[in-house]
Design a protein around this motif. Structure first.
Motif, mmCIF file in Angstrom:
data_model
loop_
_atom_site.group_PDB
_atom_site.id
_atom_site.type_symbol
_atom_site.label_atom_id
_atom_site.label_comp_id
_atom_site.label_asym_id
_atom_site.label_seq_id
_atom_site.Cartn_x
_atom_site.Cartn_y
_atom_site.Cartn_z
ATOM 1 N N ILE A 161 -53.131 -59.136 -42.129
ATOM 2 C CA ILE A 161 -54.528 -59.450 -42.418
ATOM 3 C C ILE A 161 -55.280 -59.442 -41.099
ATOM 4 O O ILE A 161 -54.838 -60.046 -40.134
ATOM 5 C CB ILE A 161 -54.682 -60.847 -43.064
ATOM 6 C CG1 ILE A 161 -53.743 -61.001 -44.252
ATOM 7 C CG2 ILE A 161 -56.137 -61.091 -43.483
ATOM 8 C CD1 ILE A 161 -53.694 -62.405 -44.815
ATOM 9 N N GLU A 162 -56.392 -58.754 -41.070
ATOM 10 C CA GLU A 162 -57.224 -58.816 -39.875
ATOM 11 C C GLU A 162 -58.682 -58.937 -40.286
ATOM 12 O O GLU A 162 -59.206 -58.085 -40.990
ATOM 13 C CB GLU A 162 -57.007 -57.590 -38.994
ATOM 14 C CG GLU A 162 -57.777 -57.725 -37.698
ATOM 15 C CD GLU A 162 -57.178 -56.957 -36.533
ATOM 16 O OE1 GLU A 162 -56.420 -56.014 -36.787
ATOM 17 O OE2 GLU A 162 -57.490 -57.315 -35.393
ATOM 18 N N ARG A 163 -59.301 -60.026 -39.885
ATOM 19 C CA ARG A 163 -60.713 -60.246 -40.191
ATOM 20 C C ARG A 163 -61.389 -60.687 -38.915
ATOM 21 O O ARG A 163 -60.841 -61.459 -38.152
ATOM 22 C CB ARG A 163 -60.908 -61.360 -41.232
ATOM 23 C CG ARG A 163 -60.284 -61.111 -42.566
ATOM 24 C CD ARG A 163 -61.103 -60.139 -43.411
ATOM 25 N NE ARG A 163 -60.215 -59.364 -44.257
ATOM 26 C CZ ARG A 163 -59.725 -59.788 -45.407
ATOM 27 N NH1 ARG A 163 -60.066 -60.931 -45.888
ATOM 28 N NH2 ARG A 163 -58.896 -59.044 -46.098
ATOM 29 N N ASN A 164 -62.577 -60.206 -38.740
ATOM 30 C CA ASN A 164 -63.380 -60.693 -37.628
ATOM 31 C C ASN A 164 -64.776 -60.780 -38.171
ATOM 32 O O ASN A 164 -65.569 -59.876 -38.068
ATOM 33 C CB ASN A 164 -63.307 -59.707 -36.464
ATOM 34 C CG ASN A 164 -63.751 -60.368 -35.185
ATOM 35 O OD1 ASN A 164 -64.344 -61.456 -35.226
ATOM 36 N ND2 ASN A 164 -63.481 -59.744 -34.068
ATOM 37 N N TYR A 165 -65.031 -61.892 -38.832
ATOM 38 C CA TYR A 165 -66.246 -61.972 -39.594
ATOM 39 C C TYR A 165 -66.856 -63.341 -39.436
ATOM 40 O O TYR A 165 -66.197 -64.351 -39.680
ATOM 41 C CB TYR A 165 -65.921 -61.720 -41.072
ATOM 42 C CG TYR A 165 -67.134 -61.713 -41.952
ATOM 43 C CD1 TYR A 165 -67.925 -60.574 -42.029
ATOM 44 C CD2 TYR A 165 -67.507 -62.835 -42.663
ATOM 45 C CE1 TYR A 165 -69.066 -60.558 -42.803
ATOM 46 C CE2 TYR A 165 -68.642 -62.824 -43.453
ATOM 47 C CZ TYR A 165 -69.416 -61.689 -43.515
ATOM 48 O OH TYR A 165 -70.547 -61.684 -44.290
ATOM 49 N N GLY A 166 -68.104 -63.387 -39.033
ATOM 50 C CA GLY A 166 -68.770 -64.676 -38.886
ATOM 51 C C GLY A 166 -67.988 -65.574 -37.960
ATOM 52 O O GLY A 166 -67.618 -65.164 -36.867
ATOM 53 N N ASP A 167 -67.700 -66.775 -38.419
ATOM 54 C CA ASP A 167 -67.011 -67.744 -37.577
ATOM 55 C C ASP A 167 -65.499 -67.622 -37.690
ATOM 56 O O ASP A 167 -64.770 -68.396 -37.093
ATOM 57 C CB ASP A 167 -67.418 -69.171 -37.981
ATOM 58 C CG ASP A 167 -68.783 -69.522 -37.416
ATOM 59 O OD1 ASP A 167 -69.210 -68.811 -36.494
ATOM 60 O OD2 ASP A 167 -69.387 -70.474 -37.899
#
Lengths: 275, 164
Positions: free
Chosen positions: A84-90
């Motif tokens: 899983i890789e997310r770079n979103y908002g905080d």
């Protein structure tokens, strides 16, 4: 297209408020005082990378091979796969999972692989409901890869204000295709006090004072759990792990103790795994 | 490039392009205070995750992506607080010399989703290449092209309606 030209002109005529420059400077400055927030995270990542490089050659490919154990009938391999890789908002999430292949017992293999996937889903779910900035980092590492023991660790770092690191390890016998549990190594429960008193003595000797103490200054560590996180080194030594903050201050990180085999010899079932 | 060097580049970039960033944010929310909030939030987020940006050449599209996501997030969280008659609000905000002309932009943009707005603004007002817009939106170029044409079609129809 004339309309678009007009619109373009109007767009660039949107007035810039006099507050803009101050707002931008403020945001830039706000970060400067908080730089320390992501620095420790970077260091952690570097530390984990260092663990990798010792055993395998890191490639930038999709799946990194962590271990390859040649057996009589097959080759058991462990890969690290970006899950899983997310770079979103905080929220900043980079989670990898171990993937095992090559077992004859495909059902056993599937149970393990599904377990790793499920762990990550749970972890991701628990952090995605958190408010405020949060960073989640999970790395799969193979600690031992011999014919007898395959120790697969998952290091989790959750950073939210402070950061907390924890470790989960599965010790698998790739030859017999089963999971080695801590109690299964011993004849009875006498290993619990034997290991606990050894660790207690070690903590007493260490002078870094990172270990938690009560009001009177005595060490709060009392006993290990019957299923305490452990690994078996390639030389057949038992290593016990504690998550960050469980027995010592955060500065100590994950704490590990290698237990001399003499300490547990009377309790050992055999010297097949532990030598 | 070290993280410190990246931070320096990012800071210089932000100062140089603050006007463009503000205008884009403003076109999403049509409110000065909200637009300033979004620009600030995006800057803080960018500085915090700059170490993840591997290729500094993508700084521009990378920052626009953060800016757009911050705006989407902001709109979601403040749904009820942003005036529903925002076209009216926008006209009050920037008192244009020619109100009719001004209507074109906001009337048109009002009908579009955040993504469609972004495509139109970046392509025609900021002269960004389709390839770069694709990076901002994390889509492939052909998808962006298709959505751009669909959006233009939608706009043209509306503009004709408006002029009739």
């Amino acid at each position: 297209m004339n309309n678009l030209q007009n619109m373009k002109q109007q767009y660039h005529d949107i007035p810039l408020p006099k507050e803009l420059s101050d707002a931008v400077q403020h945001a830039l400055h706000q970060n400067r005082s908080k730089k320390s927030w992501y620095r420790p995270l970077l260091l952690t990542a570097v530390a984990i990378l260092a663990l990798f490089i010792g055993s395998i050659n890191l490639s930038s490919s999709f799946a990194n091979q962590l271990a390859s154990v040649p057996l009589m009938s097959s080759v058991v391999e462990v890969f690290s796969v970006q899950d899983i890789e997310r770079n979103y908002g905080d929220t900043e999430v980079a989670v990898s999972k171990p993937v095992i292949t090559g077992f004859n017992d495909k059902q056993f293999e599937q149970i393990l692989n599904e377990k790793y996937e499920e762990e990550n889903r749970e972890l991701f779910k628990s952090t995605s409901t958190e408010k405020g900035r949060i960073s989640l980092d999970r790395q799969a590492v193979v600690l031992t890869d011999t014919e007898n023991v395959l120790s697969i660790a998952r290091y989790t770092t959750v950073t939210q204000g402070g950061s907390a690191q924890s470790i989960a390890i599965d010790n698998i016998d790739p030859h017999n295709e089963w999971v080695i549990t801590l109690p299964s190594l011993f004849k009875d429960n006498t290993y619990i006090p034997a290991i606990s008193s050894y660790i207690y003595a070690q903590i007493e000797q260490r002078e870094d004072r990172l270990y938690f103490t009560d009001e009177e200054g005595s060490i709060t560590f009392n006993t290990i759990d019957a299923n305490q996180t452990f690994s078996i080194t390639k030389d057949g030594q038992l290593t016990i792990y504690f998550d960050e903050y469980t027995i010592a201050a955060g500065a100590a990180g994950i704490v590990e103790f290698t237990i001399p085999t003499d300490v547990i010899k009377p309790s050992l079932m055999s010297n097949y795994y532990i030598k | 490039m070290t993280t410190d060097e990246k931070i320096t580049q990012l800071e210089e970039y932000i100062v140089a392009y603050q006007g463009a960033h503000y205008r884009l944010a403003y076109s999403y929310v049509k409110n000065q205070q909200n637009a300033l909030d979004i620009v600030q939030d995006a800057i803080v987020k960018a500085l915090r995750s700059i170490h993840r940006l591997e290729e500094i050449a993508y700084l521009h599209t990378w920052f626009y992506r953060i800016l757009m996501n911050t705006a989407i997030d902001y709109l979601r969280r403040h749904k009820r607080m942003i005036p529903s008659d925002d076209a009216l609000f926008a006209r009050e905000q920037s008192t244009p010399a020619n109100p009719d002309l001004h209507m074109d932009l906001w009337e048109a943009l009002n009908q579009l989703s955040v993504e469609q707005k972004t495509i139109i603004i970046l392509r025609f007002f900021e002269d960004m290449k389709l390839q770069d817009i694709a990076k901002v939106l994390d889509l492939n170029v052909n998808t962006v092209k298709a959505r751009l044409y669909a959006t233009l079609k939608k706009l043209r129809i509306q503009m004709e309606e408006y002029h009739e």
